[in-house]
Design a protein around this motif. Structure first.
Motif, PDB file in Angstrom:
ATOM      1  N   PRO A  89       0.551  10.953 -15.289  1.00  0.00           N
ATOM      2  CA  PRO A  89      -0.719  10.651 -14.824  1.00  0.00           C
ATOM      3  C   PRO A  89      -1.164   9.205 -15.137  1.00  0.00           C
ATOM      4  O   PRO A  89      -1.891   8.577 -14.097  1.00  0.00           O
ATOM      5  N   GLN A  90      -0.473   8.582 -15.752  1.00  0.00           N
ATOM      6  CA  GLN A  90      -0.792   7.152 -16.204  1.00  0.00           C
ATOM      7  C   GLN A  90      -0.438   6.334 -14.875  1.00  0.00           C
ATOM      8  O   GLN A  90      -0.860   5.160 -14.425  1.00  0.00           O
ATOM      9  N   ALA A  91       0.885   6.672 -14.421  1.00  0.00           N
ATOM     10  CA  ALA A  91       1.360   6.061 -13.206  1.00  0.00           C
ATOM     11  C   ALA A  91       0.398   6.276 -12.008  1.00  0.00           C
ATOM     12  O   ALA A  91       0.185   5.173 -11.107  1.00  0.00           O
ATOM     13  N   ARG A  92       0.041   7.533 -11.822  1.00  0.00           N
ATOM     14  CA  ARG A  92      -1.066   7.505 -10.828  1.00  0.00           C
ATOM     15  C   ARG A  92      -2.445   7.065 -10.761  1.00  0.00           C
ATOM     16  O   ARG A  92      -2.588   6.436 -10.012  1.00  0.00           O
ATOM     17  N   ARG A  93      -2.706   6.631 -12.067  1.00  0.00           N
ATOM     18  CA  ARG A  93      -3.685   6.010 -12.335  1.00  0.00           C
ATOM     19  C   ARG A  93      -3.668   4.542 -11.938  1.00  0.00           C
ATOM     20  O   ARG A  93      -4.416   4.097 -11.513  1.00  0.00           O
ATOM     21  N   GLU A  94      -2.477   3.951 -12.351  1.00  0.00           N
ATOM     22  CA  GLU A  94      -2.204   2.553 -11.987  1.00  0.00           C
ATOM     23  C   GLU A  94      -2.071   2.447 -10.549  1.00  0.00           C
ATOM     24  O   GLU A  94      -2.686   1.335  -9.877  1.00  0.00           O
ATOM     25  N   ALA A  95      -1.680   3.516  -9.976  1.00  0.00           N
ATOM     26  CA  ALA A  95      -1.400   3.455  -8.327  1.00  0.00           C
ATOM     27  C   ALA A  95      -2.820   3.326  -7.618  1.00  0.00           C
ATOM     28  O   ALA A  95      -3.140   2.550  -6.586  1.00  0.00           O
ATOM     29  N   ILE A  96      -3.760   4.325  -8.357  1.00  0.00           N
ATOM     30  CA  ILE A  96      -5.231   4.334  -7.745  1.00  0.00           C
ATOM     31  C   ILE A  96      -5.746   2.792  -7.927  1.00  0.00           C
ATOM     32  O   ILE A  96      -6.584   2.181  -6.995  1.00  0.00           O
ATOM     33  N   ARG A  97      -5.601   2.324  -8.974  1.00  0.00           N
ATOM     34  CA  ARG A  97      -6.141   0.959  -9.422  1.00  0.00           C
ATOM     35  C   ARG A  97      -5.591  -0.110  -8.431  1.00  0.00           C
ATOM     36  O   ARG A  97      -6.386  -0.885  -7.955  1.00  0.00           O
ATOM     37  N   GLN A  98      -4.597   0.029  -8.101  1.00  0.00           N
ATOM     38  CA  GLN A  98      -3.736  -1.083  -7.368  1.00  0.00           C
ATOM     39  C   GLN A  98      -4.187  -0.749  -6.024  1.00  0.00           C
ATOM     40  O   GLN A  98      -4.726  -1.956  -5.291  1.00  0.00           O
ATOM     41  N   LEU A  99      -4.395   0.284  -5.362  1.00  0.00           N
ATOM     42  CA  LEU A  99      -4.930   0.821  -4.026  1.00  0.00           C
ATOM     43  C   LEU A  99      -6.321   0.332  -3.891  1.00  0.00           C
ATOM     44  O   LEU A  99      -6.755  -0.430  -2.796  1.00  0.00           O
ATOM     45  N   GLU A 100      -7.205   0.276  -4.935  1.00  0.00           N
ATOM     46  CA  GLU A 100      -8.454   0.033  -4.934  1.00  0.00           C
ATOM     47  C   GLU A 100      -8.678  -1.735  -4.825  1.00  0.00           C
ATOM     48  O   GLU A 100      -9.399  -2.105  -3.881  1.00  0.00           O
ATOM     49  N   MET A 101      -7.495  -2.232  -5.333  1.00  0.00           N
ATOM     50  CA  MET A 101      -7.688  -3.803  -5.538  1.00  0.00           C
ATOM     51  C   MET A 101      -7.223  -4.088  -4.090  1.00  0.00           C
ATOM     52  O   MET A 101      -7.586  -5.165  -3.564  1.00  0.00           O
ATOM     53  N   PHE A 134     -11.591   9.128 -10.719  1.00  0.00           N
ATOM     54  CA  PHE A 134     -11.161   7.679 -10.867  1.00  0.00           C
ATOM     55  C   PHE A 134     -10.777   7.503  -9.227  1.00  0.00           C
ATOM     56  O   PHE A 134     -11.270   6.293  -8.503  1.00  0.00           O
ATOM     57  N   ALA A 135     -10.215   8.463  -8.533  1.00  0.00           N
ATOM     58  CA  ALA A 135      -9.732   8.267  -6.915  1.00  0.00           C
ATOM     59  C   ALA A 135     -11.314   8.231  -6.161  1.00  0.00           C
ATOM     60  O   ALA A 135     -11.292   7.549  -5.483  1.00  0.00           O
ATOM     61  N   GLN A 136     -12.098   8.979  -6.639  1.00  0.00           N
ATOM     62  CA  GLN A 136     -13.367   9.045  -5.908  1.00  0.00           C
ATOM     63  C   GLN A 136     -14.205   7.612  -5.955  1.00  0.00           C
ATOM     64  O   GLN A 136     -14.582   7.169  -5.150  1.00  0.00           O
ATOM     65  N   GLN A 137     -14.069   7.247  -7.546  1.00  0.00           N
ATOM     66  CA  GLN A 137     -14.683   5.783  -7.401  1.00  0.00           C
ATOM     67  C   GLN A 137     -13.958   4.701  -6.758  1.00  0.00           C
ATOM     68  O   GLN A 137     -14.601   3.745  -5.976  1.00  0.00           O
ATOM     69  N   ALA A 138     -12.547   4.688  -6.565  1.00  0.00           N
ATOM     70  CA  ALA A 138     -11.849   3.947  -5.965  1.00  0.00           C
ATOM     71  C   ALA A 138     -12.128   3.800  -4.337  1.00  0.00           C
ATOM     72  O   ALA A 138     -12.361   3.162  -3.718  1.00  0.00           O
ATOM     73  N   GLY A 139     -12.090   5.246  -4.019  1.00  0.00           N
ATOM     74  CA  GLY A 139     -12.403   5.533  -2.448  1.00  0.00           C
ATOM     75  C   GLY A 139     -13.746   4.973  -2.093  1.00  0.00           C
ATOM     76  O   GLY A 139     -13.719   4.452  -1.122  1.00  0.00           O
ATOM     77  N   LYS A 140     -14.907   5.324  -2.928  1.00  0.00           N
ATOM     78  CA  LYS A 140     -16.252   4.899  -2.442  1.00  0.00           C
ATOM     79  C   LYS A 140     -16.150   3.177  -2.542  1.00  0.00           C
ATOM     80  O   LYS A 140     -16.673   2.705  -1.555  1.00  0.00           O
ATOM     81  N   SER A 193       1.048  -1.053   0.100  1.00  0.00           N
ATOM     82  CA  SER A 193      -0.023  -0.086   0.062  1.00  0.00           C
ATOM     83  C   SER A 193       0.935   1.198   0.136  1.00  0.00           C
ATOM     84  O   SER A 193       0.654   2.228  -0.637  1.00  0.00           O
ATOM     85  N   GLU A 194       1.896   1.242   0.905  1.00  0.00           N
ATOM     86  CA  GLU A 194       2.838   2.447   0.995  1.00  0.00           C
ATOM     87  C   GLU A 194       3.398   2.847  -0.368  1.00  0.00           C
ATOM     88  O   GLU A 194       3.590   3.756  -0.789  1.00  0.00           O
ATOM     89  N   ILE A 195       4.064   1.717  -0.983  1.00  0.00           N
ATOM     90  CA  ILE A 195       4.586   1.769  -2.272  1.00  0.00           C
ATOM     91  C   ILE A 195       3.675   2.438  -3.447  1.00  0.00           C
ATOM     92  O   ILE A 195       4.085   3.613  -4.016  1.00  0.00           O
ATOM     93  N   TRP A 196       2.379   1.981  -3.354  1.00  0.00           N
ATOM     94  CA  TRP A 196       1.443   2.691  -4.356  1.00  0.00           C
ATOM     95  C   TRP A 196       1.075   3.997  -3.929  1.00  0.00           C
ATOM     96  O   TRP A 196       0.793   4.890  -4.824  1.00  0.00           O
TER      97      TRP A 196
END
Lengths: 98, 172
Positions: free
Chosen positions: A16-28, A53-59, A4-7
């Protein structure tokens, strides 16, 4: 350092692509401890699509946490006892058949 | 950009990986303004409209000007979510379809037990999907009948009025 800390660190990546991937990984991973960092992305990321995207993952993480909590607290002591009795009976029948 | 690691876990009961409204509301009273700010951001992100009054209270009374500004921002988002009828309860209901009631379950078992039902054809799958949607609609209608929405709109409108005003004085 946990995954989690890495992501979470990657949430600050200039790409932005790296941030998107990080959000996706954190959601998983689904750890509610990442809600704060995701909320920071939701509030401040320069890319509007990443904020959404972050909001969707957070929810998704929040709802899953609430569901886990409600499942834990739903069964009363009586219901648990009843379930244990049923399981014990099923186990006994199974052994009898053998 | 530099994001700190979340602090939700610090406030959850030891060994329990959970977060809920009560934990978030407790965090709004944390002694650390950074925790209060972070919690406001989380509440806005997850659109937890049940926290609207608590957020309005922070906006009016928090001793820290930055926290009050964040509370105003969060309160506006929560008010907008409330206005369009969003609630966590409803979202959860939509995300996780409620298990069928016993009478629905019996009907479904009877229909699935039919000799012409294989569950594999497109028609059977369409039937199952339709049944699931019908069950969800019934659950939603039952819930709406049990708990009418917007019963507290008058007080929430007052809260929204205050959130839409300028932030109170900027002492920290």
């Amino acid at each position: 350092m946990t995954s989690s800390e890495i992501w979470i660190r990657r949430l600050g990546d200039p790409d932005p692509q790296a941030r998107r991937e990080a959000i996706r990984q954190l959601e998983m991973i689904g750890d509610p401890a990442v809600l704060g960092p995701l909320a920071a992305v939701f509030a401040t990321d320069p890319d509007p699509s990443l904020r959404i995207f972050a909001q969707q993952a957070g929810k998704s993480i929040y709802y899953a946490a609430i569901r886990r909590a409600s499942e834990t607290h739903q069964a009363s002591a009586d219901e648990r006892q009843k379930a244990a009795d049923i399981l014990a009976q099923a186990q006994a029948r199974k052994q009898k058949r053998r | 950009m530099n994001y700190n690691t979340g602090r939700i876990a610090d406030h959850a009961p030891e060994g329990v990986l959970s977060v809920d409204l009560q934990i978030l509301l407790q965090r709004l009273q944390d002694a650390d303004p950074a925790v209060r700010s972070e919690t406001l951001l989380i509440l806005a992100m997850v659109e937890e409209t049940q926290a609207l009054q608590a957020v309005a209270h922070v906006f009016k009374t928090d001793p820290n000007a930055h926290v009050r500004r964040v509370a105003q921002w969060a309160g506006r988002l929560l008010w907008q979510a409330h206005q369009r009828g969003h609630s966590t309860e409803q979202a959860l209901r939509q995300q996780y379809a409620a298990p069928p009631k016993p009478e629905h379950e019996e009907m479904l078992i009877a229909e699935v037990s039919s000799p012409i039902f294989t569950g594999k054809s497109k028609l059977d799958q369409k039937f199952l999907l339709e049944r699931e949607l019908q069950a969800q609609q019934r659950e939603l209608l039952d819930a709406l009948r049990e708990k009418p929405t917007d019963t507290n709109d008058v007080s929430l409108s007052d809260l929204a009025g205050s959130l839409l005003q300028d932030a109170p004085g900027s002492e920290t």
